[in-house]
Design a protein around this motif. Structure first.
Motif, mmCIF file in Angstrom:
data_model
loop_
_atom_site.group_PDB
_atom_site.id
_atom_site.type_symbol
_atom_site.label_atom_id
_atom_site.label_comp_id
_atom_site.label_asym_id
_atom_site.label_seq_id
_atom_site.Cartn_x
_atom_site.Cartn_y
_atom_site.Cartn_z
ATOM 1 N N GLU A 104 -17.084 14.389 -6.997
ATOM 2 C CA GLU A 104 -17.051 14.297 -5.994
ATOM 3 C C GLU A 104 -16.044 12.889 -5.786
ATOM 4 O O GLU A 104 -16.359 11.917 -6.309
ATOM 5 C CB GLU A 104 -17.900 14.174 -4.482
ATOM 6 C CG GLU A 104 -16.968 13.723 -3.040
ATOM 7 C CD GLU A 104 -17.674 13.706 -2.439
ATOM 8 O OE1 GLU A 104 -17.219 13.795 -1.256
ATOM 9 O OE2 GLU A 104 -19.343 14.466 -2.587
ATOM 10 N N ILE A 105 -14.284 13.275 -6.224
ATOM 11 C CA ILE A 105 -13.865 11.928 -6.465
ATOM 12 C C ILE A 105 -13.075 11.354 -5.116
ATOM 13 O O ILE A 105 -12.471 12.370 -4.783
ATOM 14 C CB ILE A 105 -13.035 12.335 -7.924
ATOM 15 C CG1 ILE A 105 -13.902 12.944 -8.717
ATOM 16 C CG2 ILE A 105 -12.188 11.748 -8.046
ATOM 17 C CD1 ILE A 105 -12.926 13.637 -10.109
ATOM 18 N N THR A 106 -12.616 10.541 -4.615
ATOM 19 C CA THR A 106 -11.779 9.996 -4.428
ATOM 20 C C THR A 106 -11.267 8.741 -4.433
ATOM 21 O O THR A 106 -11.691 7.853 -5.510
ATOM 22 C CB THR A 106 -12.712 9.685 -2.596
ATOM 23 O OG1 THR A 106 -11.385 9.147 -1.244
ATOM 24 C CG2 THR A 106 -13.129 8.361 -2.601
ATOM 25 N N HIS A 107 -9.819 8.490 -4.023
ATOM 26 C CA HIS A 107 -9.145 6.819 -4.437
ATOM 27 C C HIS A 107 -8.229 6.531 -3.605
ATOM 28 O O HIS A 107 -8.494 6.437 -1.952
ATOM 29 C CB HIS A 107 -7.979 7.469 -5.717
ATOM 30 C CG HIS A 107 -7.162 8.126 -5.281
ATOM 31 N ND1 HIS A 107 -7.225 9.295 -4.941
ATOM 32 C CD2 HIS A 107 -5.781 7.495 -4.989
ATOM 33 C CE1 HIS A 107 -5.864 9.513 -4.766
ATOM 34 N NE2 HIS A 107 -4.596 8.572 -4.489
ATOM 35 N N ARG A 108 -8.056 4.508 -3.177
ATOM 36 C CA ARG A 108 -7.466 3.960 -2.347
ATOM 37 C C ARG A 108 -6.296 3.496 -2.899
ATOM 38 O O ARG A 108 -6.906 2.477 -4.176
ATOM 39 C CB ARG A 108 -8.101 3.474 -1.397
ATOM 40 C CG ARG A 108 -8.987 4.447 -0.528
ATOM 41 C CD ARG A 108 -7.689 5.101 -0.062
ATOM 42 N NE ARG A 108 -9.138 6.156 1.226
ATOM 43 C CZ ARG A 108 -9.580 7.465 1.206
ATOM 44 N NH1 ARG A 108 -8.995 8.077 -0.133
ATOM 45 N NH2 ARG A 108 -10.066 7.695 2.730
ATOM 46 N N ARG A 109 -5.325 3.073 -3.080
ATOM 47 C CA ARG A 109 -4.576 2.065 -3.554
ATOM 48 C C ARG A 109 -4.703 1.093 -2.609
ATOM 49 O O ARG A 109 -4.330 0.566 -1.898
ATOM 50 C CB ARG A 109 -3.189 2.187 -3.210
ATOM 51 C CG ARG A 109 -2.249 1.007 -4.565
ATOM 52 C CD ARG A 109 -0.726 1.257 -4.502
ATOM 53 N NE ARG A 109 -0.274 2.718 -5.295
ATOM 54 C CZ ARG A 109 1.211 3.137 -5.889
ATOM 55 N NH1 ARG A 109 1.816 3.385 -5.163
ATOM 56 N NH2 ARG A 109 0.551 4.182 -6.783
ATOM 57 N N ILE A 110 -5.463 0.198 -3.525
ATOM 58 C CA ILE A 110 -5.524 -1.710 -2.625
ATOM 59 C C ILE A 110 -4.811 -2.737 -2.989
ATOM 60 O O ILE A 110 -4.968 -3.652 -2.119
ATOM 61 C CB ILE A 110 -6.842 -1.675 -3.099
ATOM 62 C CG1 ILE A 110 -7.016 -1.600 -4.806
ATOM 63 C CG2 ILE A 110 -8.011 -0.653 -2.935
ATOM 64 C CD1 ILE A 110 -8.544 -2.409 -5.724
ATOM 65 N N THR A 111 -4.087 -2.441 -3.996
ATOM 66 C CA THR A 111 -2.735 -3.222 -4.407
ATOM 67 C C THR A 111 -1.850 -2.659 -5.193
ATOM 68 O O THR A 111 -2.051 -1.013 -6.009
ATOM 69 C CB THR A 111 -3.807 -4.224 -5.617
ATOM 70 O OG1 THR A 111 -3.436 -4.246 -6.599
ATOM 71 C CG2 THR A 111 -4.073 -5.433 -5.231
ATOM 72 N N ASN A 112 -0.254 -3.271 -5.259
ATOM 73 C CA ASN A 112 0.411 -2.431 -6.071
ATOM 74 C C ASN A 112 0.211 -2.100 -7.796
ATOM 75 O O ASN A 112 1.023 -1.262 -7.756
ATOM 76 C CB ASN A 112 1.594 -3.818 -6.029
ATOM 77 C CG ASN A 112 2.226 -3.356 -4.583
ATOM 78 O OD1 ASN A 112 2.030 -2.889 -3.431
ATOM 79 N ND2 ASN A 112 2.836 -5.107 -4.087
ATOM 80 N N ALA A 113 -0.754 -3.407 -8.265
ATOM 81 C CA ALA A 113 -0.814 -2.946 -9.072
ATOM 82 C C ALA A 113 -2.083 -1.667 -9.772
ATOM 83 O O ALA A 113 -2.597 -1.481 -11.128
ATOM 84 C CB ALA A 113 -1.138 -4.264 -10.053
#
Length: 241
Positions: A104-113
């Motif tokens: 079960e995979i999830t992601h979030r962009r936390i910074t521009n890098a």
């Protein structure tokens, strides 16, 4: 004539004595051959005693034969039971553990890098034997955008090396650890991993492998392809084992 008659009578008497002696000797030899351990100081049993002795000997003989046949039958039943049990285990495929691995995979962009990537690995014991695990690997590889090394391999036509079946995608990160996990039949265990990958990465390949190193060594693996260009979560399952 009286003398002749007397002589013949004496001769016949001698012959009778000799024949009697020879007959007794022959009877004694036959008796010794049949009963070598018989004590001839006493006459052999006769009448009812002899019949009882014969019945007892016959009963002992039948009992011994019955014991022999019972031992043979018991051994035969044991062998058949072992063969039947092994065949049943073979049909049930329960000689080794069986597992189902789920990503079960999830992601979030936390910074521009950077992008936070979370992978939850669920291991389910689907068999009837205890599942013991003592090592784990989880690897994140970059697919898109194509790395310069991959582009060169594509241009050369050797993206997949001789003798191999998979592309060696560039590795972004990896966890490798020794874990002592015991999962009972019908139960499951969940292992969570977190990564920070460059925000420029668009698609990744996630590979997990869980194994038991003890004899006999066994392992279960799972591969998922995940797109980082969209926010959200996705579940990927696969039956292995």
């Amino acid at each position: 004539s009286e003398a002749v008659t007397a002589y013949n009578a004496w001769k016949q008497s001698c012959l009778d004595h000799v024949e009697g002696w020879l007959g007794g000797a022959m009877d004694q030899n036959r008796f010794e051959s049949v009963e070598p351990e018989q004590n001839y100081a006493h006459p052999p049993p006769s009448g009812e005693s002899a019949n009882l002795a014969m019945v007892a000997a016959s009963s002992r003989s039948r009992l011994e034969r019955a014991k022999d046949w019972f031992g043979i039958f018991q051994s035969f039943v044991t062998i058949v039971a072992l063969i039947a049990g092994g065949y049943w285990f073979f049909l049930q495929r329960e000689l080794f553990p069986s597992a189902v691995i789920t990503h079960e995979i999830t992601h979030r962009r936390i910074t521009n890098a950077g992008t936070w990537l979370h992978v939850s690995v669920k291991i389910s014991n689907m068999g009837k034997r205890v599942l013991d695990l003592d090592s784990a690997i989880l690897r994140v590889q970059q697919i898109l955008p194509l790395h310069q090394t991959i582009k060169k391999q594509i241009n050369r036509g050797d993206l997949i090396l001789p003798g191999e079946e998979m592309v060696r995608w560039p590795e972004l990160d990896q966890y490798q650890s020794n874990r002592n996990v015991r999962i009972e039949p019908g139960e499951n265990d969940v292992v969570n991993y977190e990564f920070i990958v460059p925000s420029s990465v668009e698609t990744v390949k996630i590979y997990s492998y869980f194994a038991k190193e003890k004899e006999p060594p066994l392992g279960w693996h799972k591969t998922s392809i995940y797109d980082l260009r969209e926010e959200g979560a996705r579940e990927s399952t696969s039956r292995v084992g």
